[in-house]
Design a protein around this motif. Structure first.
Motif, PDB file in Angstrom:
ATOM      1  N   PHE A 108      25.898 -16.499 -17.538  1.00  0.00           N
ATOM      2  CA  PHE A 108      27.193 -15.849 -17.653  1.00  0.00           C
ATOM      3  C   PHE A 108      27.300 -15.124 -18.988  1.00  0.00           C
ATOM      4  CE2 PHE A 108      27.351 -20.282 -18.844  1.00  0.00           C
ATOM      5  CZ  PHE A 108      27.903 -20.274 -20.114  1.00  0.00           C
ATOM      6  N   GLU A 109      28.240 -14.178 -19.051  1.00  0.00           N
ATOM      7  CA  GLU A 109      28.564 -13.472 -20.288  1.00  0.00           C
ATOM      8  C   GLU A 109      29.785 -14.138 -20.926  1.00  0.00           C
ATOM      9  OE1 GLU A 109      28.709  -9.067 -19.704  1.00  0.00           O
ATOM     10  OE2 GLU A 109      28.314  -9.647 -17.633  1.00  0.00           O
ATOM     11  N   THR A 110      29.878 -14.018 -22.243  1.00  0.00           N
ATOM     12  CA  THR A 110      31.015 -14.634 -22.931  1.00  0.00           C
ATOM     13  C   THR A 110      32.280 -13.780 -22.857  1.00  0.00           C
ATOM     14  OG1 THR A 110      30.348 -13.659 -25.045  1.00  0.00           O
ATOM     15  CG2 THR A 110      29.495 -15.855 -24.522  1.00  0.00           C
ATOM     16  N   GLU A 111      32.129 -12.457 -22.811  1.00  0.00           N
ATOM     17  CA  GLU A 111      33.317 -11.603 -22.917  1.00  0.00           C
ATOM     18  C   GLU A 111      34.316 -11.811 -21.786  1.00  0.00           C
ATOM     19  OE1 GLU A 111      34.603  -6.920 -23.545  1.00  0.00           O
ATOM     20  OE2 GLU A 111      32.494  -7.497 -23.573  1.00  0.00           O
ATOM     21  N   PRO A 112      33.895 -11.870 -20.502  1.00  0.00           N
ATOM     22  CA  PRO A 112      34.901 -12.079 -19.454  1.00  0.00           C
ATOM     23  C   PRO A 112      35.564 -13.448 -19.509  1.00  0.00           C
ATOM     24  CG  PRO A 112      32.861 -11.159 -18.555  1.00  0.00           C
ATOM     25  CD  PRO A 112      32.562 -11.619 -19.945  1.00  0.00           C
ATOM     26  N   LEU A 113      34.872 -14.448 -20.052  1.00  0.00           N
ATOM     27  CA  LEU A 113      35.386 -15.814 -20.054  1.00  0.00           C
ATOM     28  C   LEU A 113      36.101 -16.179 -21.342  1.00  0.00           C
ATOM     29  CD1 LEU A 113      32.205 -17.467 -18.513  1.00  0.00           C
ATOM     30  CD2 LEU A 113      34.409 -17.203 -17.366  1.00  0.00           C
ATOM     31  N   ALA A 114      35.657 -15.638 -22.472  1.00  0.00           N
ATOM     32  CA  ALA A 114      36.254 -15.952 -23.780  1.00  0.00           C
ATOM     33  C   ALA A 114      36.284 -14.678 -24.619  1.00  0.00           C
ATOM     34  CB  ALA A 114      35.466 -17.048 -24.478  1.00  0.00           C
ATOM     35  N   PRO A 115      37.170 -13.750 -24.323  1.00  0.00           N
ATOM     36  CA  PRO A 115      37.172 -12.443 -25.008  1.00  0.00           C
ATOM     37  C   PRO A 115      37.825 -12.472 -26.378  1.00  0.00           C
ATOM     38  CG  PRO A 115      38.894 -12.496 -23.363  1.00  0.00           C
ATOM     39  CD  PRO A 115      38.195 -13.827 -23.254  1.00  0.00           C
ATOM     40  N   LEU A 116      37.248 -13.226 -27.310  1.00  0.00           N
ATOM     41  CA  LEU A 116      37.801 -13.276 -28.667  1.00  0.00           C
ATOM     42  C   LEU A 116      37.458 -11.983 -29.399  1.00  0.00           C
ATOM     43  CD1 LEU A 116      36.865 -16.920 -29.703  1.00  0.00           C
ATOM     44  CD2 LEU A 116      39.001 -16.095 -28.734  1.00  0.00           C
ATOM     45  N   PRO A 117      38.423 -11.300 -29.974  1.00  0.00           N
ATOM     46  CA  PRO A 117      38.118 -10.044 -30.665  1.00  0.00           C
ATOM     47  C   PRO A 117      37.395 -10.281 -31.978  1.00  0.00           C
ATOM     48  CG  PRO A 117      40.436 -10.585 -30.915  1.00  0.00           C
ATOM     49  CD  PRO A 117      39.866 -11.599 -29.978  1.00  0.00           C
ATOM     50  N   GLY A 118      36.401  -9.450 -32.261  1.00  0.00           N
ATOM     51  CA  GLY A 118      35.729  -9.482 -33.549  1.00  0.00           C
ATOM     52  C   GLY A 118      36.486  -8.635 -34.549  1.00  0.00           C
ATOM     53  N   PHE A 119      35.847  -8.356 -35.698  1.00  0.00           N
ATOM     54  CA  PHE A 119      36.538  -7.601 -36.729  1.00  0.00           C
ATOM     55  C   PHE A 119      36.662  -6.125 -36.393  1.00  0.00           C
ATOM     56  CE2 PHE A 119      36.284 -11.367 -39.216  1.00  0.00           C
ATOM     57  CZ  PHE A 119      37.354 -11.253 -40.075  1.00  0.00           C
ATOM     58  N   SER A 120      35.921  -5.653 -35.412  1.00  0.00           N
ATOM     59  CA  SER A 120      36.107  -4.283 -34.953  1.00  0.00           C
ATOM     60  C   SER A 120      37.225  -4.197 -33.930  1.00  0.00           C
ATOM     61  CB  SER A 120      34.804  -3.769 -34.326  1.00  0.00           C
ATOM     62  OG  SER A 120      34.522  -4.486 -33.135  1.00  0.00           O
ATOM     63  N   GLY A 121      37.743  -5.352 -33.515  1.00  0.00           N
ATOM     64  CA  GLY A 121      38.747  -5.403 -32.465  1.00  0.00           C
ATOM     65  C   GLY A 121      38.147  -5.642 -31.100  1.00  0.00           C
ATOM     66  N   PRO A 160      35.422  -7.685 -28.509  1.00  0.00           N
ATOM     67  CA  PRO A 160      34.719  -8.980 -28.423  1.00  0.00           C
ATOM     68  C   PRO A 160      33.222  -8.825 -28.646  1.00  0.00           C
ATOM     69  CG  PRO A 160      36.228  -8.681 -26.567  1.00  0.00           C
ATOM     70  CD  PRO A 160      36.113  -7.348 -27.257  1.00  0.00           C
ATOM     71  N   ILE A 161      32.586  -9.909 -29.048  1.00  0.00           N
ATOM     72  CA  ILE A 161      31.135  -9.984 -29.134  1.00  0.00           C
ATOM     73  C   ILE A 161      30.644 -10.515 -27.792  1.00  0.00           C
ATOM     74  CG2 ILE A 161      29.180 -10.977 -30.388  1.00  0.00           C
ATOM     75  CD1 ILE A 161      31.062 -11.398 -32.767  1.00  0.00           C
ATOM     76  N   ASN A 162      29.905  -9.717 -27.059  1.00  0.00           N
ATOM     77  CA  ASN A 162      29.467 -10.118 -25.720  1.00  0.00           C
ATOM     78  C   ASN A 162      28.066 -10.722 -25.795  1.00  0.00           C
ATOM     79  OD1 ASN A 162      29.699 -10.527 -22.993  1.00  0.00           O
ATOM     80  ND2 ASN A 162      29.009  -8.481 -22.433  1.00  0.00           N
ATOM     81  N   ILE A 163      27.931 -11.954 -25.326  1.00  0.00           N
ATOM     82  CA  ILE A 163      26.683 -12.708 -25.441  1.00  0.00           C
ATOM     83  C   ILE A 163      26.331 -13.286 -24.080  1.00  0.00           C
ATOM     84  CG2 ILE A 163      25.605 -14.734 -26.532  1.00  0.00           C
ATOM     85  CD1 ILE A 163      27.567 -14.250 -28.900  1.00  0.00           C
ATOM     86  N   LEU A 164      25.056 -13.245 -23.740  1.00  0.00           N
ATOM     87  CA  LEU A 164      24.583 -13.839 -22.498  1.00  0.00           C
ATOM     88  C   LEU A 164      24.171 -15.281 -22.759  1.00  0.00           C
ATOM     89  CD1 LEU A 164      23.720 -13.211 -19.478  1.00  0.00           C
ATOM     90  CD2 LEU A 164      21.406 -13.110 -20.398  1.00  0.00           C
ATOM     91  N   VAL A 165      24.684 -16.197 -21.953  1.00  0.00           N
ATOM     92  CA  VAL A 165      24.391 -17.618 -22.105  1.00  0.00           C
ATOM     93  C   VAL A 165      23.732 -18.125 -20.829  1.00  0.00           C
ATOM     94  CG1 VAL A 165      25.364 -19.921 -22.501  1.00  0.00           C
ATOM     95  CG2 VAL A 165      26.340 -17.927 -23.665  1.00  0.00           C
ATOM     96  N   THR A 166      22.651 -18.887 -20.987  1.00  0.00           N
ATOM     97  CA  THR A 166      21.977 -19.527 -19.870  1.00  0.00           C
ATOM     98  C   THR A 166      21.993 -21.033 -20.096  1.00  0.00           C
ATOM     99  OG1 THR A 166      20.500 -17.620 -19.667  1.00  0.00           O
ATOM    100  CG2 THR A 166      19.870 -19.615 -18.500  1.00  0.00           C
ATOM    101  N   LEU A 167      22.603 -21.767 -19.174  1.00  0.00           N
ATOM    102  CA  LEU A 167      22.695 -23.222 -19.248  1.00  0.00           C
ATOM    103  C   LEU A 167      21.913 -23.845 -18.110  1.00  0.00           C
ATOM    104  CD1 LEU A 167      26.515 -23.891 -19.863  1.00  0.00           C
ATOM    105  CD2 LEU A 167      24.696 -24.010 -21.558  1.00  0.00           C
ATOM    106  N   ASP A 168      21.302 -25.030 -18.355  1.00  0.00           N
ATOM    107  CA  ASP A 168      20.716 -25.754 -17.231  1.00  0.00           C
ATOM    108  C   ASP A 168      21.803 -26.624 -16.605  1.00  0.00           C
ATOM    109  OD1 ASP A 168      21.027 -28.027 -18.773  1.00  0.00           O
ATOM    110  OD2 ASP A 168      18.889 -28.308 -19.151  1.00  0.00           O
ATOM    111  N   LEU A 169      21.436 -27.359 -15.581  1.00  0.00           N
ATOM    112  CA  LEU A 169      22.420 -28.137 -14.841  1.00  0.00           C
ATOM    113  C   LEU A 169      22.996 -29.288 -15.657  1.00  0.00           C
ATOM    114  CD1 LEU A 169      20.618 -28.267 -11.373  1.00  0.00           C
ATOM    115  CD2 LEU A 169      22.564 -26.832 -12.026  1.00  0.00           C
TER     116      LEU A 169
END
Length: 693
Positions: free
Chosen positions: A63-76, A78-87
């Motif tokens: 999943f990406e972080t931006e759709p789930l946790a769209p915290l704005p950075g200093f540019s206004g 969000p920082i969009n990051i791809l996260v891969t979790l195991d079960l």
């Protein structure tokens, strides 16, 4: 012109809101997945996908972080990051997709941010992960996992961390129902009880599981292997498995089971491996604990465990076991094994868990077929022997930021209080001819060294544009709290608008402005020519900074992803944030502005700086004319106007507060009996009258 710009600020919030970013399409997301894994089917409409292993089975979540946790950075943005979790909630990969953080765009580059993200691999979302360094011995034996931050980008990586954890926990709550998100308990060394083996059995601290030959036969009944254990047929009432399970992590329990030598060896082991929970197994029947091919210090081949529906990683501790002499003889004659499991991987010794014991049978003489059944042994550790740390996730990020910068904030507060008090109550004393220049240069040197290079408190147009973008998009302004050092300067600057106009920040608190002033003094020491623009051109060029600001606002509205590029009109990142360690063209630009200041006093501040335009607009809130004037100022006296290097005094002698940098030069002249023309004339007139008498 100023009123038009101010009107633009007032109507901007009424512009249509920009569309929020949508999750990446699956074909683009798949490019970030590292083989042997692949992207599976979408699991919801927020961009959460299943992760498939090489066999096509579900292995985790992407999943990406931006759709789930769209915290704005200093540019206004969000920082969009791809996260891969195991079960099990372990980070398999964390990768940067997109960001607009100015410090990483062209300052430090993305490499430090990528290195920061690499630290998540192998960590569990159930762990208490914090950004920073442990205080004193806080890291010893605690459940906290510390991530190294990035120097000069602490606020940005904190925003990234909160985005990662916020998104990961959102997925965990929806998809991993069995995952405990509380920090695991660990043995409390302060709990000391005198116990015997009989006490452990009576209180249920020891789990006993007995399976007879008849019971194991019943489990294999109806299978190919039902008649493949003659010993079970011959003596059905004899024990097949007689297993005792006890968690010897709590000192009181260990002392009731192990000899003095065994306790000493266990303590030495836990000193080296403080996060491991030791579990003692004693088996007195014919099953045994391990197979013939078992290798010490590896995972046991016949034993496994699970907790909350998730597997528990067990491994032999490779300890020589010496039991107490007063234990029952069958236990002393049995086979013992101490297994270990790492609490940082999610195991909670104070919560119920299940030990699985495999019972194996073989059928056939040549190439025999192996069958197995699983024997479950539930176990629960007594809660009184354990303690559980509070989860640091409940601490707001702004509190963590305040704690980490407490000393800097204390020093900055003291400096600001002294500066404000001096300017408000002791302005004339500070403006004394012999005091002003050395005092001012000392303060400005501190601003460059402490506020700028050390504290990274250089205010920037990037923050203003970030606030503007957040307001347009309807986001949260919480990102400002991640940098309390700069936020304190912003607060004092806003107060300065009311008391002095733009002059407080531009004249006393801007590190790059201070650099330009030192460059000016160096130019004079080198006897370089000093240029002053004609009044007409000076007035025209002073409007340029408002045009630059308006252009930047247009970029926020039309092309917000390019804000970081246009913000490079400010040399602050080069000169202050990165200490001039950047690509040559950025360094050449910042150094060129400083060289210009050696002959044209603070040309960037007066004519180009978009932040200066914001400060000038903020200065419209000024509630008083704090620079004293006389009727003779402007006519016939023009000394203050001639001496004003900012060209902020009109021919009539009035102060143009939108262009005043509060250097106090005119205050120094106004109060000086030897330089102020009206005072000199008044003194001469008084002397003549006295002589006439």
């Amino acid at each position: 012109m100023r009123h038009r710009i101010l009107s633009l600020f007032l109507i901007l919030p009424l512009w249509p809101l920009l569309a929020t970013a949508s999750p990446l399409p699956s074909e683009k997301l798949a490019q970030f997945i590292t083989p042997p894994f692949s992207l599976g089917e979408p699991l919801n409409d927020k961009g959460v996908y299943s992760l498939l292993n090489s066999g096509g089975a579900e292995a985790g979540y992407v999943f990406e972080t931006e759709p789930l946790a769209p915290l704005p950075g200093f540019s206004g943005a969000p920082i969009n990051i791809l996260v891969t979790l195991d079960l099990e909630g372990t980070f398999l990969d964390v990768r940067l997709i997109e960001h607009n953080e100015p410090i990483f765009v062209s300052g430090l580059g993305e490499a430090p941010l990528n290195q920061f993200l690499e630290q998540y691999r192998g960590l569990s979302i159930a762990s208490s992960i914090v950004v920073g360094t442990p205080y004193g011995g806080a890291g010893q034996g605690s459940s906290l996992v510390y991530l190294d931050g990035v120097t000069k980008a602490t606020a940005s990586v904190r925003i990234a961390h909160e985005s990662i954890m916020g998104a990961a926990l959102a997925v965990a709550r929806e998809k991993m129902e069995g995952l405990s998100l509380e920090p695991p308990a660990y043995p409390d060394p302060s709990v000391q009880e005198t116990l015997t083996w009989n006490d452990l059995v009576a209180q249920g601290i020891v789990t006993h599981k007995r399976i007879s030959n008849h019971d194991i036969d019943a489990l294999f009944a109806g299978t190919l292997w039902e008649d493949d254990d003659p010993e079970a047929k011959d003596d059905p009432d004899a024990p097949y498995l007689d297993l005792w399970v006890v968690d010897i992590g709590p000192p009181s329990v260990a002392q009731a089971v192990l000899s003095a030598a065994g306790i000493k060896e266990l303590q030495a082991f836990l000193t080296i491996s403080p996060y491991d929970e030791p579990i003692l197994l004693i088996e007195t029947a014919r099953h045994g604990l391990v197979g013939p091919d078992f290798v010490r210090n590896t995972a046991p081949d016949l034993i496994s465990a699970e907790q909350g529906g998730f597997p528990v990683a067990l491994r032999d501790s490779d300890l020589l076991i010496e039991l107490r002499d007063d234990l029952p003889d069958p236990l002393l004659d049995g086979r013992a094994l101490i297994l270990r499991t790492d609490r940082r991987l999610g195991f909670d010794p104070a919560s119920p868990w299940v030990l699985h014991v495999s019972a194996l049978r073989e059928h056939g003489m040549f190439q025999p077929e192996t069958g197995s059944v699983t024997l479950d042994v539930p176990h629960t550790g007594p809660s009184r022997f354990y303690t559980r740390p509070e989860a640091p996730r409940t601490i707001p990020p702004w509190q963590e930021a305040l704690r980490n910068r407490a000393t800097d904030l204390l020093l900055l507060s003291g400096f600001l209080v002294l500066l404000l008090a001096g300017l408000f109550w002791r302005q004339s004393g500070m403006a004394t001819r012999r005091v002003l220049t050395p005092l001012r240069l000392t303060i400005l040197a501190g601003v460059i060294g402490f506020v700028g290079w050390w504290g990274q408190g250089q205010l920037s147009i990037v923050t203003v544009l970030g606030v503007l973008r957040t307001g347009i998009e309807g986001g949260s302004f919480g990102f400002l709290l991640y940098d309390p050092f700069s936020l304190l300067i912003w607060g004092v600057t806003l107060l300065g608008f009311i008391l002095w106009g733009r002059g407080l920040f531009c004249g006393w608190l801007c590190p790059f402005g201070a650099m330009q002033e030192f460059a000016h003094h160096l130019g004079r020491l080198l006897h370089l020519p000093q240029y002053t623009l004609p009044a007409r051109w000076d007035a025209r060029l002073k409007r340029l900074k408002y045009l630059v600001l308006a252009g930047m606002i247009g970029v926020v509205i039309i092309a917000p992803d390019h804000v970081d590029t246009v913000a490079e009109v400010e040399p602050f990142k080069t000169a202050i944030t990165t200490y001039f360690i950047r690509d040559w063209y950025y360094v050449a630009y910042a150094a060129g502005l400083l060289l210009l200041s050696m002959v044209l006093f603070k040309g960037f501040c007066r004519y180009v700086c978009p932040l200066g335009a914001v400060m000038a607009l903020g200065g419209l809130l000024r509630g008083r004319d704090w620079i004293a004037r006389r009727d003779a100022c402007g006519s016939p006296c023009q000394l203050c106007r001639v001496k004003c290097r900012y060209q902020a005094i009109t021919p009539k002698g009035d102060i143009d507060y939108s262009e005043c940098f509060q250097c106090l030069d005119c205050v120094s002249i106004h109060d000086d009996q030897t330089r102020c023309v009206p005072l000199i004339l008044a003194t001469r007139k008084a002397d003549r009258l006295k002589a006439a008498e």
